[in-house]
Design an enzyme around this catalytic site. Structure first.
Site, PDB file in Angstrom:
ATOM      1  CG  ASP A 100      -9.676   0.003   5.135  1.00  0.00           C
ATOM      2  OD1 ASP A 100      -9.432  -0.227   3.939  1.00  0.00           O
ATOM      3  OD2 ASP A 100      -8.980  -0.411   6.077  1.00  0.00           O
ATOM      4  CE  LYS A 149      -3.799  -2.431   2.202  1.00  0.00           C
ATOM      5  NZ  LYS A 149      -4.418  -2.878   3.445  1.00  0.00           N
ATOM      6  CD  GLN A 200      -3.251  -4.548   6.559  1.00  0.00           C
ATOM      7  OE1 GLN A 200      -3.128  -3.535   5.871  1.00  0.00           O
ATOM      8  NE2 GLN A 200      -3.887  -5.624   6.122  1.00  0.00           N
TER       9      GLN A 200
END
Ligand code: NAP
Length: 350
Positions: free
Chosen positions: A177, A110, A154
């Protein structure tokens, strides 16, 4: 306006087509060969060359890698336009807790993707045994930091942490997200707009759009109902006026239900679960699954396969995403897209 060069190798004929705006690819219902989607220029005025090699009864390969590259090029242009116009660089903060190798790899990828499009990325690494308060403190700092437009925690988190508590702490304005319950709630409600849509399902729908697959009025089946893929994918398809069925581990007749579908999104985590006999002729398949299976001939002793038996599906479906190279690259492209959207919204930049 973009130009599309279509070459049917079986007939050695070429046609130049034009498509509007961002949807840089066209799905040809009559095309049974492998489509290779090649972007020869970036951004809105892109020219995409599609070559179709003929092998009867072989589905179009939905090339997520190529589409993701086109999207990253579009983002790169927008990021530099924003920097030049208002001096703002979009920023993404990633919080990694513990030392899971797979999570560390995802975070590294990422960050690399951010760099490649000019987005600033910051990483906070916390020890496996850190307290929930430490994670919440990092989130709070990034919530207050005006140079950060997206915050990503994460997953999975260590078992002693309350994932819900932690995800709820991310400011909804920076929830790139899209996992905040307010974002998911808005996604589920008619007439409401989420600030962000979760990246993997957003990538699935974007692939359908970019290949001009009609969703409205179609029957869609989503296999899997996880919070991060299956459930939001089903909500997105419904928002686009598909008639959606959801299959999960307790569904009695998954094969029968799936065979009704014009569009299948498979997000199960079971290698090759969806067989040829599950598929309606001409269906479009988005395979989210990433499953390692033993392969002594592969350099690492394993290879990745999807939830759909690709070889069988190719004989029946009209289009299918490969694994790897389908949905995977789209997920990261959508994270970059969400970060850019966030920065634009916060700074009121069109
Ligand atoms: P998950 O949280 O484990 O959810 C799996 C879903 O599949 C659950 O809803 C489960 O039903 C359902 N399921 C399990 N066995 C089933 C069966 N035999 N028949 C029908 N449904 C069944 O997985 P996930 O996080 O959604 O991920 C799914 C797959 O996508 C994995 O392979 C993952 O690696 C991959 N993935 C890929 C990307 C990408 O970027 N390409 C991103 C995320 C995930 P219940 O709800 O009843 O348990």
């Amino acid at each position: 306006m973009a130009s599309v060069m279509f070459t049917d190798c079986s007939s050695i004929s070429s046609t130049l087509l034009h498509v509007n705006g961002r949807r840089g690819a066209i799905l040809f219902p009559h095309c049974v060969g492998q489509l290779r989607l090649r972007s020869t220029a970036s951004a809105r005025g892109c020219s995409i060359s599609i070559r179709c090699s003929s092998s009867p009864s072989s589905a179009t390969s939905v090339d997520g890698k190529a589409v993701a590259k086109t999207i990253r090029d579009e983002i790169t242009l927008d990021v530099s336009r924003m920097k030049e116009s208002i001096g703002v660089v979009p920023g993404l903060a990633v919080i990694l807790v513990g030392d899971r190798k797979d999570s560390a790899t995802y975070v590294r990828n990422k960050k690399k993707a951010c760099e490649s499009v000019g987005i600033k990325s910051l990483e906070v690494r916390l020890a496996e045994d850190c307290s929930e308060e430490q994670v919440l403190k990092s989130i709070s700092c990034f919530n207050d930091d005006p140079s950060i437009h997206g915050i990503l925690v994460q997953l999975p988190l260590p078992s002693h942490m309350d994932e819900q508590n932690i995800l709820n702490a991310v400011s909804i304005e920076k929830d790139v997200d899209g996992f905040h319950p307010l974002n998911i709630g808005r996604l589920a409600m008619r007439g409401r707009e989420p600030l962000f849509v979760p990246c993997t399902p957003k990538g699935c729908i974007e692939l359908l759009h970019r290949y001009n697959v009609e969703i409205k009025g179609k029957r869609a089946v989503v296999i899997g109902r996880s919070n991060i893929v299956g459930m939001p994918a089903a909500l997105l398809l419904q928002r686009e006026d598909a008639t959606v069925s959801i299959i999960h581990s307790r569904t009695k007749n998954p094969e029968e239900i799936t065979r009704e579908a014009d569009i299948i999104i498979a997000a199960v985590g079971k290698p090759n679960m969806v067989r040829g006999s599950w598929i309606k002729p001409g269906a479009v398949i988005i395979d989210v699954g990433i499953n390692p299976v033993d392969d002594p001939n592969a350099p690492r002793g394993y290879r990745l396969v999807g939830d759909v038996c690709y070889e069988e599906a190719c004989q029946i479906a009209s289009a299918i995403t490969p694994v790897p190279g389908g949905v995977g690259p789209m997920t990261i492209a959508m994270l970059l897209s969400n970060t850019l959207i966030s920065a634009k919204r916060i700074h009121n930049f069109e």
